[in-house]
Design a protein around this motif. Structure first.
Motif, PDB file in Angstrom:
ATOM      1  N   TYR A 178       0.849  -1.205   0.000  1.00 42.16           N
ATOM      2  CA  TYR A 178       0.000   0.000   0.000  1.00 42.16           C
ATOM      3  C   TYR A 178       0.880   1.249   0.000  1.00 42.16           C
ATOM      4  CZ  TYR A 178      -3.239  -3.386   2.101  1.00 42.16           C
ATOM      5  OH  TYR A 178      -3.993  -4.498   2.376  1.00 42.16           O
ATOM      6  N   LEU A 179       0.389   2.296  -0.661  1.00 39.69           N
ATOM      7  CA  LEU A 179       0.974   3.623  -0.489  1.00 39.69           C
ATOM      8  C   LEU A 179       0.089   4.396   0.479  1.00 39.69           C
ATOM      9  CD1 LEU A 179       1.887   4.928  -4.077  1.00 39.69           C
ATOM     10  CD2 LEU A 179       3.410   3.855  -2.399  1.00 39.69           C
ATOM     11  N   LEU A 180       0.716   5.075   1.424  1.00 40.42           N
ATOM     12  CA  LEU A 180      -0.023   5.962   2.332  1.00 40.42           C
ATOM     13  C   LEU A 180       0.125   7.383   1.786  1.00 40.42           C
ATOM     14  CD1 LEU A 180      -1.528   6.533   4.990  1.00 40.42           C
ATOM     15  CD2 LEU A 180       0.673   6.508   6.169  1.00 40.42           C
ATOM     16  N   ILE A 181      -0.994   7.973   1.410  1.00 41.64           N
ATOM     17  CA  ILE A 181      -0.982   9.284   0.757  1.00 41.64           C
ATOM     18  C   ILE A 181      -1.336  10.370   1.768  1.00 41.64           C
ATOM     19  CG2 ILE A 181      -1.923  10.680  -1.132  1.00 41.64           C
ATOM     20  CD1 ILE A 181      -0.485   8.188  -2.149  1.00 41.64           C
TER      21      ILE A 181
ATOM     22  N   PHE B   2     -13.917  11.174  -2.061  1.00 45.42           N
ATOM     23  CA  PHE B   2     -12.792  10.337  -2.503  1.00 45.42           C
ATOM     24  C   PHE B   2     -12.808   8.933  -1.898  1.00 45.42           C
ATOM     25  CE2 PHE B   2     -10.993  12.961   1.005  1.00 45.42           C
ATOM     26  CZ  PHE B   2     -10.580  11.967   1.875  1.00 45.42           C
ATOM     27  N   ALA B   3     -13.583   8.727  -0.823  1.00 47.49           N
ATOM     28  CA  ALA B   3     -13.526   7.431  -0.116  1.00 47.49           C
ATOM     29  C   ALA B   3     -14.022   6.275  -0.975  1.00 47.49           C
ATOM     30  CB  ALA B   3     -14.328   7.499   1.173  1.00 47.49           C
TER      31      ALA B   3
ATOM     32  N   LEU C  84      -4.177   1.982  -1.997  1.00 50.17           N
ATOM     33  CA  LEU C  84      -3.819   3.180  -1.235  1.00 50.17           C
ATOM     34  C   LEU C  84      -4.487   3.208   0.127  1.00 50.17           C
ATOM     35  CD1 LEU C  84      -4.320   5.953  -3.972  1.00 50.17           C
ATOM     36  CD2 LEU C  84      -2.263   4.596  -3.515  1.00 50.17           C
ATOM     37  N   ILE C  85      -3.815   3.893   1.052  1.00 54.96           N
ATOM     38  CA  ILE C  85      -4.434   4.275   2.328  1.00 54.96           C
ATOM     39  C   ILE C  85      -4.431   5.801   2.348  1.00 54.96           C
ATOM     40  CG2 ILE C  85      -4.249   4.194   4.843  1.00 54.96           C
ATOM     41  CD1 ILE C  85      -2.737   1.522   4.512  1.00 54.96           C
ATOM     42  N   ALA C  86      -5.606   6.370   2.590  1.00 59.19           N
ATOM     43  CA  ALA C  86      -5.725   7.833   2.592  1.00 59.19           C
ATOM     44  C   ALA C  86      -5.485   8.368   3.991  1.00 59.19           C
ATOM     45  CB  ALA C  86      -7.118   8.237   2.117  1.00 59.19           C
TER      46      ALA C  86
ATOM     47  N   PHE D  44      -7.323   6.710   7.106  1.00 53.82           N
ATOM     48  CA  PHE D  44      -6.461   6.824   8.284  1.00 53.82           C
ATOM     49  C   PHE D  44      -6.571   8.258   8.782  1.00 53.82           C
ATOM     50  CE2 PHE D  44      -1.696   5.957   9.496  1.00 53.82           C
ATOM     51  CZ  PHE D  44      -1.834   6.684  10.652  1.00 53.82           C
ATOM     52  N   LEU D  45      -7.039   8.425  10.007  1.00 52.15           N
ATOM     53  CA  LEU D  45      -7.167   9.763  10.585  1.00 52.15           C
ATOM     54  C   LEU D  45      -5.830  10.221  11.167  1.00 52.15           C
ATOM     55  CD1 LEU D  45      -8.895  12.193  11.529  1.00 52.15           C
ATOM     56  CD2 LEU D  45      -9.341  10.914  13.629  1.00 52.15           C
TER      57      LEU D  45
END
Lengths: 84, 282
Positions: free
Chosen positions: B87-90, B135-136, B119-121, B145-146
């Protein structure tokens, strides 16, 4: 031209590379008694892969693994190229 | 599936070489906030060579890249060529960021013949919270991800142990994630030495609906894993429900210890069993 990368923290290494008339590699390692040849091989391989000749490389190693040595050397090479 | 995620600074060889032994469901190799501007290159080289040469990697590998608007993003995503990143964390996700990232990644994946990266937002601005539903639903996303600390900075408010100030944001992240079938991940607890505070914070997040929590120190993992795993009582209950549902498959509703059990309860029990299996608890 000169490039430096890494640190003297545990499991890391500080690598200095600079232009010279011929290639010399100096290794100072806390685990040199066991891994000198392996570190030398990693440095030579990385230099060859990047067609780098006529440089003086000093590796101040604090127990870095091969991929760390390679990574630090690559960054040092990039910094040397930028140092004009 | 995650319960815990551990941040590791991308320029720290000591932590990198131990990344596979930490009791976390995923390691986040950080190229963004944990790396100074002048060390970005160094960190990227280190993570790349670690991924390429290590024979044993963490269960799941996440790479936190720099902002899509930065000069580093293009170089960061080249690490996808290692094919070792799950995963990429953006960072600073919002509607426009999602759109830009999608365009850049589509092009990069096509040119390099790579599969679509998940991706992880990381949602850490008021704008990101406000635009979350836009976007979710993007199919690349596996989790929301908060980022509580950056969000507090954006709102110019102080983080407190009560977490009142992030209650709304937590709820938005949870509802949006669950509605889109992805995982809500809670913000890290930053007081590393406060074990009781971490437990309370984790339990509060779980009660609201968070399914996982990020950590900034390996010492936090045991509590996070414990809180976000099904308890043995829950597993025993779920086993009974699933067994009884099979025995009573000809009827829609049955009783268990005086309580009515119907389809939603059976599905809940199946989710608990599934989670317990995924996390190796049963």
């Amino acid at each position: 031209m000169k490039g430096i990368a890494g640190s003297k923290e545990s499991n890391d290494c500080l690598i200095t590379i600079e232009s010279a008339n011929s290639t010399t590699i100096e290794i100072n390692s806390i685990v040199g008694a066991f891994f000198y040849d392996q570190i030398m091989e990693t440095v030579k391989e990385t230099l060859a892969e990047n067609n780098i000749t006529n440089v003086k490389v000093i590796v101040d190693d604090k127990g870095a693994l091969d991929y760390t040595i390679k990574s630090r050397l690559l960054t040092a090479i990039e910094r040397m190229k930028e140092d004009v | 599936m995650f319960r815990s995620l551990l941040f590791i600074p991308g320029n720290n060889p000591s932590m990198l070489q131990n990344a596979d032994v930490f009791l976390t469901d995923a390691v986040i190799f950080d190229l963004e906030d944990a790396v100074s501007i002048k060390e970005k290159h160094n960190a990227r080289n280190l993570v790349k060579n670690y991924l390429q040469t290590s024979t044993v990697l963490p269960k799941q590998v996440v790479l936190r890249v720099n902002s899509v608007d930065s000069i580093y993003f293009g170089e960061d995503i080249k690490l996808l060529k290692t094919k070792k990143i799950d995963y990429l964390l953006i960072p600073k996700m919002n509607k426009e960021t999602m759109h830009k990232v999608d365009i850049v990644l589509n092009d990069f994946e096509r040119k390099n013949n790579l599969e679509q990266i998940k991706l992880i937002a990381l949602i850490e601005t008021a704008q990101g919270i406000n635009e979350i539903d836009y976007f979710a639903e993007n199919k690349r996303l596996s989790a929301l991800f908060l980022g509580g600390e950056d969000l507090a900075n954006d709102l110019e408010i102080k983080r407190t142990d009560s977490n009142n100030e992030i209650h709304y944001a937590r709820s938005r992240v949870i509802f949006s994630a669950v509605a889109n079938g992805i995982i809500p991940i809670d913000t890290p607890y930053t007081d590393i030495n406060n074990v009781e505070g971490l437990r309370k914070d984790s339990e509060q997040a779980k009660e609201l609906g968070m399914k996982a929590k990020a950590s900034i120190h390996p010492n936090q993992l045991e509590i996070i894993n414990e809180v976000f795993s099904p308890s043995m009582d829950e597993i025993d209950w779920a086993r009974d429900i699933v067994r009884l549902s099979k025995e009573n498959s000809d009827i829609g509703v049955f009783q268990y210890k005086g309580k009515m059990i119907d389809k939603p309860i059976i599905e809940k029990a199946e989710k608990i069993i599934n989670k317990a299996k995924q996390f190796g608890i049963m």
